[in-house]
Design an enzyme around this catalytic site. Structure first.
Site, PDB file in Angstrom:
ATOM      1  N   HIS A  18       0.814  -1.222   0.000  1.00  0.00           N
ATOM      2  CA  HIS A  18       0.000   0.000   0.000  1.00  0.00           C
ATOM      3  C   HIS A  18       0.847   1.272   0.000  1.00  0.00           C
ATOM      4  O   HIS A  18       0.323   2.370  -0.136  1.00  0.00           O
ATOM      5  CB  HIS A  18      -0.992   0.007   1.169  1.00  0.00           C
ATOM      6  CG  HIS A  18      -0.397   0.286   2.511  1.00  0.00           C
ATOM      7  ND1 HIS A  18      -0.035  -0.703   3.403  1.00  0.00           N
ATOM      8  CD2 HIS A  18      -0.127   1.463   3.146  1.00  0.00           C
ATOM      9  CE1 HIS A  18       0.435  -0.150   4.512  1.00  0.00           C
ATOM     10  NE2 HIS A  18       0.392   1.166   4.379  1.00  0.00           N
TER      11      HIS A  18
ATOM     12  N   ASP B 266       0.053  -7.590   1.507  1.00  0.00           N
ATOM     13  CA  ASP B 266       0.575  -6.221   1.635  1.00  0.00           C
ATOM     14  C   ASP B 266       2.102  -6.204   1.701  1.00  0.00           C
ATOM     15  O   ASP B 266       2.702  -5.902   2.734  1.00  0.00           O
ATOM     16  CB  ASP B 266      -0.033  -5.555   2.869  1.00  0.00           C
ATOM     17  CG  ASP B 266       0.102  -4.036   2.844  1.00  0.00           C
ATOM     18  OD1 ASP B 266       0.548  -3.503   1.809  1.00  0.00           O
ATOM     19  OD2 ASP B 266      -0.235  -3.402   3.866  1.00  0.00           O
TER      20      ASP B 266
ATOM     21  N   GLN C 234       1.137   6.107  11.876  1.00  0.00           N
ATOM     22  CA  GLN C 234       1.291   6.725  10.567  1.00  0.00           C
ATOM     23  C   GLN C 234       2.766   6.957  10.261  1.00  0.00           C
ATOM     24  O   GLN C 234       3.485   7.529  11.062  1.00  0.00           O
ATOM     25  CB  GLN C 234       0.548   8.065  10.489  1.00  0.00           C
ATOM     26  CG  GLN C 234      -0.954   7.941  10.502  1.00  0.00           C
ATOM     27  CD  GLN C 234      -1.524   7.895  11.892  1.00  0.00           C
ATOM     28  OE1 GLN C 234      -0.818   8.071  12.855  1.00  0.00           O
ATOM     29  NE2 GLN C 234      -2.808   7.651  11.976  1.00  0.00           N
ATOM     30  N   GLY C 235       3.197   6.503   9.100  1.00  0.00           N
ATOM     31  CA  GLY C 235       4.582   6.711   8.706  1.00  0.00           C
ATOM     32  C   GLY C 235       5.461   5.498   8.963  1.00  0.00           C
ATOM     33  O   GLY C 235       6.598   5.450   8.530  1.00  0.00           O
ATOM     34  N   ASP C 236       4.901   4.505   9.681  1.00  0.00           N
ATOM     35  CA  ASP C 236       5.674   3.289   9.948  1.00  0.00           C
ATOM     36  C   ASP C 236       5.361   2.190   8.936  1.00  0.00           C
ATOM     37  O   ASP C 236       6.018   1.150   8.910  1.00  0.00           O
ATOM     38  CB  ASP C 236       5.383   2.762  11.363  1.00  0.00           C
ATOM     39  CG  ASP C 236       5.939   3.676  12.439  1.00  0.00           C
ATOM     40  OD1 ASP C 236       7.030   4.232  12.234  1.00  0.00           O
ATOM     41  OD2 ASP C 236       5.286   3.841  13.480  1.00  0.00           O
ATOM     42  N   SER C 237       4.336   2.402   8.116  1.00  0.00           N
ATOM     43  CA  SER C 237       3.949   1.406   7.118  1.00  0.00           C
ATOM     44  C   SER C 237       5.153   0.890   6.343  1.00  0.00           C
ATOM     45  O   SER C 237       6.038   1.659   5.959  1.00  0.00           O
ATOM     46  CB  SER C 237       2.980   2.021   6.099  1.00  0.00           C
ATOM     47  OG  SER C 237       1.664   2.000   6.565  1.00  0.00           O
TER      48      SER C 237
END
Length: 258
Positions: A72, A117, A204-207
């Protein structure tokens, strides 16, 4: 509600100059109580395989010239020179940071926003840092895991300059399904976090960043990829990670084509 949860991926968009970010999805993006929400600052060289990607995601060096991240975080497969990978430092503003452009992206075949993913990013040149091996069996899908990233330290917060780390315990598929129902894809996804109390999580931002632990020989091994979740570090809602062992063969085959 299930569609909303699935949309809550843990990625963010980083402004070109500052580390300010805009959450693309309100849910599991990459944030952790303190690092990763509830974490502490990592030491220089502690996790040398960690990579920060310019679109606002994390990743790990699968090979010296290939980054493993989340599907993603990228838009399809093909030639792509728009991504910059930053590695070799815990401080993103360090003059010692190694920055390398991408040349190709390979998104997991069949990815449609639910499960599968994972993605690979080919780099223009090797990054001379240790790589992170991936789990090929479910043997390590248990116990306590380490998470790390430059994502938000609080839900909806700003991205971090310094790499943060934390530890989270395994959460069974049954307990995770109690939280997420049919939105969870058992066998393709792995859950971890403090189910009863919350307080530690990716955000958020660790994906795309790795969830890892020590193998029987004492070496780091990647068991998960930061994927999604309900908010960040909320009690009753553990973080959801791509189950690396499920895709190990597919990842190896895909990497061989890059």
């Amino acid at each position: 509600m299930k569609q909303l949860l699935r949309a809550l991926k843990r990625c963010s968009v980083i402004a070109a100059v500052a580390l300010a970010t805009v959450s693309l999805q309100p849910s599991g993006a990459s944030a952790a109580p303190n690092p990763v929400v509830g974490g502490t600052r990592a030491a220089q060289g502690e996790f040398p395989f960690m990579v920060r990607l310019s679109m606002g995601c994390g990743g790990a060096l699968y090979a010296k010239d290939i980054v493993l991240t989340a599907a993603h975080c990228v838009n399809g497969s093909g030639n792509n020179t728009s991504i910059t990978a930053t590695a070799g430092v815990v401080d993103l503003q360090s003059s010692s940071a190694v920055k390398v452009k991408s040349t190709k992206v390979l998104q997991a075949p069949g990815y449609n926003g639910k499960g599968k993913d994972w993605a690979l990013i080919k780099l223009a040149k090797p990054i001379e840092q240790p790589t992170l091996k991936i789990a090929t069996t479910t043997a390590y899908n248990q116990g306590e895991f380490t998470i790390a990233g430059w994502g938000a330290a609080t839900e909806g917060g700003a991205q971090q300059r310094y790499l943060l780390k934390a530890k989270v315990p395994y959460v069974s598929d049954a307990d995770c399904q109690s939280a997420y129902g049919s939105d969870l894809v058992p066998g393709e996804e792995l859950c971890a976090g403090l189910l009863a109390t919350g307080g530690i999580d990716t955000c958020q931002g660790d994906s795309g960043g790795p969830m890892f632990r020590k193998d029987n020989a004492g070496a780091w091994i990647q068991v998960g990829i930061v994927s999604w979740g309900q908010g960040c570090a909320q009690a009753g809602y553990p973080g959801v990670y791509s189950e690396v062992s499920t895709f190990a063969s597919a990842i190896a085959s895909a990497a061989a084509t890059l």
